[in-house]
Design a protein around this motif. Structure first.
Motif, mmCIF file in Angstrom:
data_model
loop_
_atom_site.group_PDB
_atom_site.id
_atom_site.type_symbol
_atom_site.label_atom_id
_atom_site.label_comp_id
_atom_site.label_asym_id
_atom_site.label_seq_id
_atom_site.Cartn_x
_atom_site.Cartn_y
_atom_site.Cartn_z
ATOM 1 N N LYS A 1 0.828 -1.208 0.000
ATOM 2 C CA LYS A 1 0.000 0.000 0.000
ATOM 3 C C LYS A 1 0.865 1.262 0.000
ATOM 4 O O LYS A 1 0.518 2.259 -0.649
ATOM 5 C CB LYS A 1 -0.938 -0.016 1.209
ATOM 6 N N VAL A 2 1.977 1.208 0.729
ATOM 7 C CA VAL A 2 2.895 2.344 0.729
ATOM 8 C C VAL A 2 3.444 2.568 -0.668
ATOM 9 O O VAL A 2 3.470 3.700 -1.184
ATOM 10 C CB VAL A 2 4.036 2.123 1.738
ATOM 11 N N TRP A 3 3.881 1.492 -1.322
ATOM 12 C CA TRP A 3 4.429 1.622 -2.674
ATOM 13 C C TRP A 3 3.364 2.100 -3.655
ATOM 14 O O TRP A 3 3.663 2.893 -4.555
ATOM 15 C CB TRP A 3 5.024 0.285 -3.109
ATOM 16 N N ALA A 4 2.130 1.623 -3.503
ATOM 17 C CA ALA A 4 1.059 2.081 -4.395
ATOM 18 C C ALA A 4 0.831 3.580 -4.229
ATOM 19 O O ALA A 4 0.559 4.291 -5.205
ATOM 20 C CB ALA A 4 -0.228 1.305 -4.110
ATOM 21 N N ALA B 1 1.906 9.099 -6.795
ATOM 22 C CA ALA B 1 2.320 10.467 -6.455
ATOM 23 C C ALA B 1 1.224 11.125 -5.629
ATOM 24 O O ALA B 1 0.718 12.203 -5.952
ATOM 25 C CB ALA B 1 2.634 11.288 -7.702
ATOM 26 N N GLY B 2 0.859 10.457 -4.511
ATOM 27 C CA GLY B 2 -0.247 10.898 -3.673
ATOM 28 C C GLY B 2 -0.089 12.317 -3.147
ATOM 29 O O GLY B 2 0.980 12.925 -3.264
ATOM 30 N N PRO B 3 -1.153 12.861 -2.566
ATOM 31 C CA PRO B 3 -1.168 14.267 -2.177
ATOM 32 C C PRO B 3 -0.118 14.655 -1.148
ATOM 33 O O PRO B 3 0.275 15.816 -1.095
ATOM 34 C CB PRO B 3 -2.584 14.469 -1.629
ATOM 35 N N LEU B 4 0.331 13.713 -0.311
ATOM 36 C CA LEU B 4 1.389 14.055 0.640
ATOM 37 C C LEU B 4 2.766 14.082 -0.024
ATOM 38 O O LEU B 4 3.735 14.529 0.583
ATOM 39 C CB LEU B 4 1.395 13.067 1.811
ATOM 40 N N LEU B 5 2.838 13.606 -1.267
ATOM 41 C CA LEU B 5 4.095 13.628 -2.000
ATOM 42 C C LEU B 5 4.153 14.823 -2.945
ATOM 43 O O LEU B 5 5.102 15.589 -2.952
ATOM 44 C CB LEU B 5 4.274 12.325 -2.795
ATOM 45 N N GLU C 1 6.375 13.162 -8.693
ATOM 46 C CA GLU C 1 6.747 11.796 -9.041
ATOM 47 C C GLU C 1 7.839 11.303 -8.086
ATOM 48 O O GLU C 1 8.757 12.040 -7.751
ATOM 49 C CB GLU C 1 7.256 11.744 -10.489
ATOM 50 N N TRP C 2 7.702 10.036 -7.677
ATOM 51 C CA TRP C 2 8.620 9.510 -6.667
ATOM 52 C C TRP C 2 8.889 8.043 -6.977
ATOM 53 O O TRP C 2 8.351 7.147 -6.311
ATOM 54 C CB TRP C 2 7.987 9.668 -5.279
ATOM 55 N N PRO C 3 9.721 7.749 -7.960
ATOM 56 C CA PRO C 3 10.016 6.350 -8.278
ATOM 57 C C PRO C 3 10.807 5.680 -7.161
ATOM 58 O O PRO C 3 11.690 6.279 -6.561
ATOM 59 C CB PRO C 3 10.853 6.449 -9.560
ATOM 60 N N ILE C 4 10.468 4.444 -6.884
ATOM 61 C CA ILE C 4 11.122 3.696 -5.807
ATOM 62 C C ILE C 4 12.289 2.902 -6.397
ATOM 63 O O ILE C 4 12.096 1.974 -7.177
ATOM 64 C CB ILE C 4 10.119 2.778 -5.100
ATOM 65 N N THR C 5 13.481 3.244 -6.008
ATOM 66 C CA THR C 5 14.676 2.651 -6.604
ATOM 67 C C THR C 5 14.872 1.197 -6.192
ATOM 68 O O THR C 5 15.312 0.373 -6.993
ATOM 69 C CB THR C 5 15.917 3.470 -6.220
#
Length: 310
Positions: A53-56, A61-65, A68-72
């Motif tokens: 759920k965190v990765w989803a 790019a949810g509102p708290l982000l 764009e935030w790709p997970i390496t």
């Protein structure tokens, strides 16, 4: 002519995550300092259902982000653990946090089992403002917890919620640190910022708090707290990186104060949920030019002393 294998990128290329070349690139940053390794106090391991759920959320790019935030380092759990080992990380945490009632105790049970399976993990627990919090916090201590994590932004609660009074007292008496995400970055929450944290410290002045992300966005205010309270520190998580500097540059005039707090600053990466290579976080500290002694303390020695690691 030298042959180049897939795990041996051309000069200037970014090594593939989890590759031998990447591990070597990380080690080249800390080994010249004469350290036995790294201690990373801000890494995330949590039940797979929660992590998905965190990765989803990051993927959307949810509102708290807000970007764009790709997970390496998206991979299976053991691959992520092995990746830290390859980097030379001697000890790490399993930062997890509750965002609703009746969740923290379950997370703590999972974290205890994870720490038992992973001896390099500093057994991490969490809590949430609810009537059962004192009871499961005491149990976490009995089960061997060594550090706590709370996330004010995601949890949407105030650290000075009266339901946490007993918990703060229990943790203060234990002497264990709490990593607290309480700054207003990457997006403000209803209870983020230094004021609620200082309210807690006024009543529990011996509390050992480590403010995550150097307190983004309230850098100077959290520096003030670290200077005023003996047991308040800061972790470097994502701070000073190109990614963070774009939206929340650290005030360069404050760097002498950061250097003066050398024994209160701790290396944290946010692995695996970072949008850049692990090495970049360390490179970002090196380019501050605060000296090798400062780097040694931040990357290893402060945490080694805090957790009594040989």
């Amino acid at each position: 002519m030298r042959l180049v294998c897939p795990d041996d990128p051309m000069p200037g290329a970014t090594p593939t995550p989890f590759s031998p070349a990447e591990a070597e690139a990380v080690r080249r940053l800390w080994e010249p300092l004469g350290l036995p390794g790294l201690i990373d106090i801000h890494t995330h391991f949590m039940p797979r259902s929660v992590l998905d759920k965190v990765w989803a959320y990051f993927d959307s790019a949810g509102p708290l982000l807000g970007r764009e935030w790709p997970i390496t380092y998206r991979a299976e759990e053991q691959t992520r653990v092995d990746g830290l080992s390859a980097f030379g990380v001697r000890a790490f945490t399993s930062m997890l946090y509750a965002h609703k009632p009746d969740m923290a105790a379950w997370l703590n049970t999972w974290a205890a089992e994870f720490a038992a399976l992973q001896p390099r993990c500093l057994h991490t627990s969490t809590f949430y403002p609810e009537p059962s919090a004192p009871q499961y916090t005491r149990k976490a201590l009995e089960d061997g917890a060594r550090i706590f994590k709370v996330h004010i932004q995601v949890g949407d609660f105030s650290p000075d919620d009266p339901q946490l009074d007993d918990v703060w007292g229990i943790v203060e008496d234990s002497g264990l640190p709490v990593i607290i995400h309480c700054g207003s970055g990457p997006a403000p929450g209803r209870f983020t910022g230094p004021a609620p944290v200082e309210n807690v410290l006024k009543r529990f002045p011996r509390l050992r708090l480590i403010v995550a992300h150097m307190g983004t966005f309230e850098y100077l205010e959290f520096l003030d707290l670290a200077e005023r309270y003996e047991n308040v520190g800061l972790d470097t998580t994502m701070s000073f990186t190109d990614f963070s500097e774009q939206g929340a540059p650290y005030p360069r005039e404050a760097l002498p104060r950061v250097k003066a707090l050398a024994d209160k600053v701790f290396w944290g990466s946010d692995y695996p949920n970072i949008p850049y290579p692990y090495a970049h976080g360390i490179e970002s500290l090196i380019r501050l030019d605060l000296g090798d002694d400062w780097l040694r303390r931040v990357l290893h020695d402060n945490a080694a002393e805090l957790f009594d690691l040989d």
